[in-house]
Scaffold this active site. Structure first.
Site, PDB file in Angstrom:
ATOM      1  N   TRP A 188       2.477   1.443  -3.004  1.00 27.86           N
ATOM      2  CA  TRP A 188       1.399   2.323  -4.421  1.00 27.86           C
ATOM      3  C   TRP A 188       0.905   3.501  -4.626  1.00 27.86           C
ATOM      4  O   TRP A 188       1.052   4.008  -5.072  1.00 27.86           O
ATOM      5  CB  TRP A 188       0.193   1.894  -3.879  1.00 27.86           C
ATOM      6  CG  TRP A 188      -1.251   1.911  -4.768  1.00 27.86           C
ATOM      7  CD1 TRP A 188      -2.067   1.784  -6.124  1.00 27.86           C
ATOM      8  CD2 TRP A 188      -2.285   3.214  -4.181  1.00 27.86           C
ATOM      9  NE1 TRP A 188      -2.614   2.555  -6.699  1.00 27.86           N
ATOM     10  CE2 TRP A 188      -3.001   3.342  -5.124  1.00 27.86           C
ATOM     11  CE3 TRP A 188      -2.361   3.547  -3.093  1.00 27.86           C
ATOM     12  CZ2 TRP A 188      -4.314   3.729  -4.656  1.00 27.86           C
ATOM     13  CZ3 TRP A 188      -3.732   4.705  -2.847  1.00 27.86           C
ATOM     14  CH2 TRP A 188      -4.405   4.968  -3.621  1.00 27.86           C
ATOM     15  N   HIS A 189       1.716   4.630  -2.844  1.00 22.22           N
ATOM     16  CA  HIS A 189       1.556   5.745  -3.407  1.00 22.22           C
ATOM     17  C   HIS A 189       2.289   6.574  -4.276  1.00 22.22           C
ATOM     18  O   HIS A 189       2.258   7.485  -4.417  1.00 22.22           O
ATOM     19  CB  HIS A 189       1.619   6.036  -1.628  1.00 22.22           C
ATOM     20  CG  HIS A 189       0.140   5.609  -1.519  1.00 22.22           C
ATOM     21  ND1 HIS A 189      -0.128   4.965  -0.418  1.00 22.22           N
ATOM     22  CD2 HIS A 189      -0.973   6.852  -1.208  1.00 22.22           C
ATOM     23  CE1 HIS A 189      -1.544   5.202  -0.011  1.00 22.22           C
ATOM     24  NE2 HIS A 189      -1.549   6.427  -0.119  1.00 22.22           N
ATOM     25  N   GLY A 190       3.681   5.907  -3.739  1.00 25.41           N
ATOM     26  CA  GLY A 190       4.913   5.737  -4.878  1.00 25.41           C
ATOM     27  C   GLY A 190       6.257   5.057  -4.144  1.00 25.41           C
ATOM     28  O   GLY A 190       6.365   5.239  -3.251  1.00 25.41           O
ATOM     29  N   MET A 228       1.242  -1.144  -0.591  1.00 23.92           N
ATOM     30  CA  MET A 228      -0.098  -0.247   0.068  1.00 23.92           C
ATOM     31  C   MET A 228       0.674   1.180   0.338  1.00 23.92           C
ATOM     32  O   MET A 228       0.307   2.378  -0.734  1.00 23.92           O
ATOM     33  CB  MET A 228      -0.620  -0.390   1.648  1.00 23.92           C
ATOM     34  CG  MET A 228      -1.909   1.334   1.752  1.00 23.92           C
ATOM     35  SD  MET A 228      -2.939   0.863   2.920  1.00 23.92           S
ATOM     36  CE  MET A 228      -3.833   0.074   2.151  1.00 23.92           C
TER      37      MET A 228
END
Length: 385
Positions: free
Chosen positions: A320-322, A317
């Site tokens: 996934w944000h970067g 997760m």
């Protein structure tokens, strides 16, 4: 990559409400139209990206390629349940987002990146996984396309699930039910969301966060509380407006937040914060990680498998944000706290403590500060000091 928000101004919300008036009218007449919903979504996305823009072309090319991939795999799955083909199809579907995330603001992100690619990718992966599991036996093109481009939550969620969308878009709603269960709650959500985003979040950003342009340890405490509250009111406000607009279009979505700062531990927090994202990761990553590793004998203890699952899920997760250090640390931070919480909830001490008079108050205060420190990591503030 140009960032455009759907609900970044009251004018945009006004335009969206005008666009859904035809749906409101036919719904109050006791009718429903998938074609009308699809047409309105197309118009909304055209306004979001502008028809002549490069991003609009990117969205169209991306959708065509992904729809072809989904339907090709749907046909293949009828003949074989090969895991290797499944993994290959899933990998191909992941590549566009991976390139965008890993190349950050480089040339590849500029070529294929567009607002909403993350959230539409979750829908695509869900379809591929559900096809592999044999849970999708029929796929109508209008339903699949309508699901993928349903506009209200397009750019930043919440993530709607396929079965819920099909159920909501297919069921008939009489005028009374629409008025009381969709129209009135939808308007309330839009008003509350606008208040969150344009009043509370704006005030926090304008009068507190904007004062800390030069970050220092001295301002960390104020930033600690302000950023956490800002992130909630801004994102929860956006989500409420997206959900409210969906209601007006006759599609109920789950609320993305449920009083997260009343959580008594980190596990409960993730049941209340960005619910659509956390349940997606729980269903399609965490649960599968635990089950697969128990079956292949990598873990003999379910507790151990679950705890490793927490770390893997939260790290994913975070990434996934970067692909930035503060996002990775944020994921690791929450993964560790989920493990510690899981251990704590199984102790005899916890069973005694939870009966204490002020347990709820104290546990909520502690959890809030754990969460707020995580938000500080997420913001990148600690790295920039």
């Amino acid at each position: 990559m140009i960032q455009i928000e759907q609900y970044n101004s009251l004018f945009n919300i006004y335009i969206y409400i005008l666009l859904v008036i035809p749906v409101v009218i036919i719904s109050l007449l006791g009718k429903k139209s998938k074609i009308l919903n699809l047409a309105i979504s197309v118009v909304m996305l055209s306004l979001l990206f502008r028809l002549e823009s490069i991003q609009m072309r990117e969205v169209c090319v991306f959708l065509i390629c992904e729809l072809l991939l989904i339907y090709i795999y749907f046909l293949i799955r009828k003949k074989t349940d090969s895991k290797w083909i499944y993994y290959l199809i899933l990998l191909i579907s992941i590549l566009p987002l991976a390139i965008v995330k890993f190349s950050a603001h480089g040339k590849f992100a500029d070529v294929i990146g567009f607002v909403g690619i993350s959230y539409i990718s979750f829908k695509i992966w869900e379809l591929i996984i559900q096809i592999y599991d044999g849970r999708i036996e029929r796929m109508k093109f209008i339903d699949t396309l309508g699901f993928l481009i349903f506009a209200p939550p397009f750019s930043s969620g919440p993530i709607m699930r396929y079965d819920l969308f099909i159920e909501e878009s297919s069921k008939s709603i009489d005028r009374k039910e629409y008025f009381y269960d969709y129209l009135v709650p939808g308007i309330k959500k839009i008003i509350l969301g606008a208040f969150y985003k344009f009043s509370i979040a704006f005030i926090i950003n304008e009068y507190i966060l904007s004062r800390y342009t030069e970050l220092s340890a001295k301002g960390a405490i104020a930033y600690f509380y302000a950023y956490t509250l800002y992130l909630f009111f801004d994102f929860a406000g956006y989500s409420l407006m997206a959900v409210g607009t969906s209601y007006l279009m006759g599609i109920k979505m789950i609320d993305n937040f449920n009083k997260p700062f009343l959580a008594r531990n980190i596990k409960e927090f993730w049941e209340r914060w960005h619910i659509s994202l956390s349940t997606w990761f729980n269903d399609f990553l965490f649960s599968r990680f635990v089950l697969r590793n128990m079956r292949n004998g990598r873990f003999k203890d379910t507790k151990k498998a679950a705890r490793w699952g927490y770390v893997v899920t939260m790290m994913t997760m975070g990434i996934w944000h970067g692909l930035y250090l503060h996002y990775i640390l944020y994921g690791l931070y929450h993964g560790i706290w989920l493990v510690l919480t899981d251990k704590w909830l199984k102790t005899k001490t916890f069973r005694k403590v939870k009966k204490m008079k002020y347990y709820n108050l104290i546990s909520r205060l502690i959890t809030f500060h754990i969460v707020a420190f995580g938000m500080l990591i997420f913001s990148g503030f600690l790295i920039s000091i």
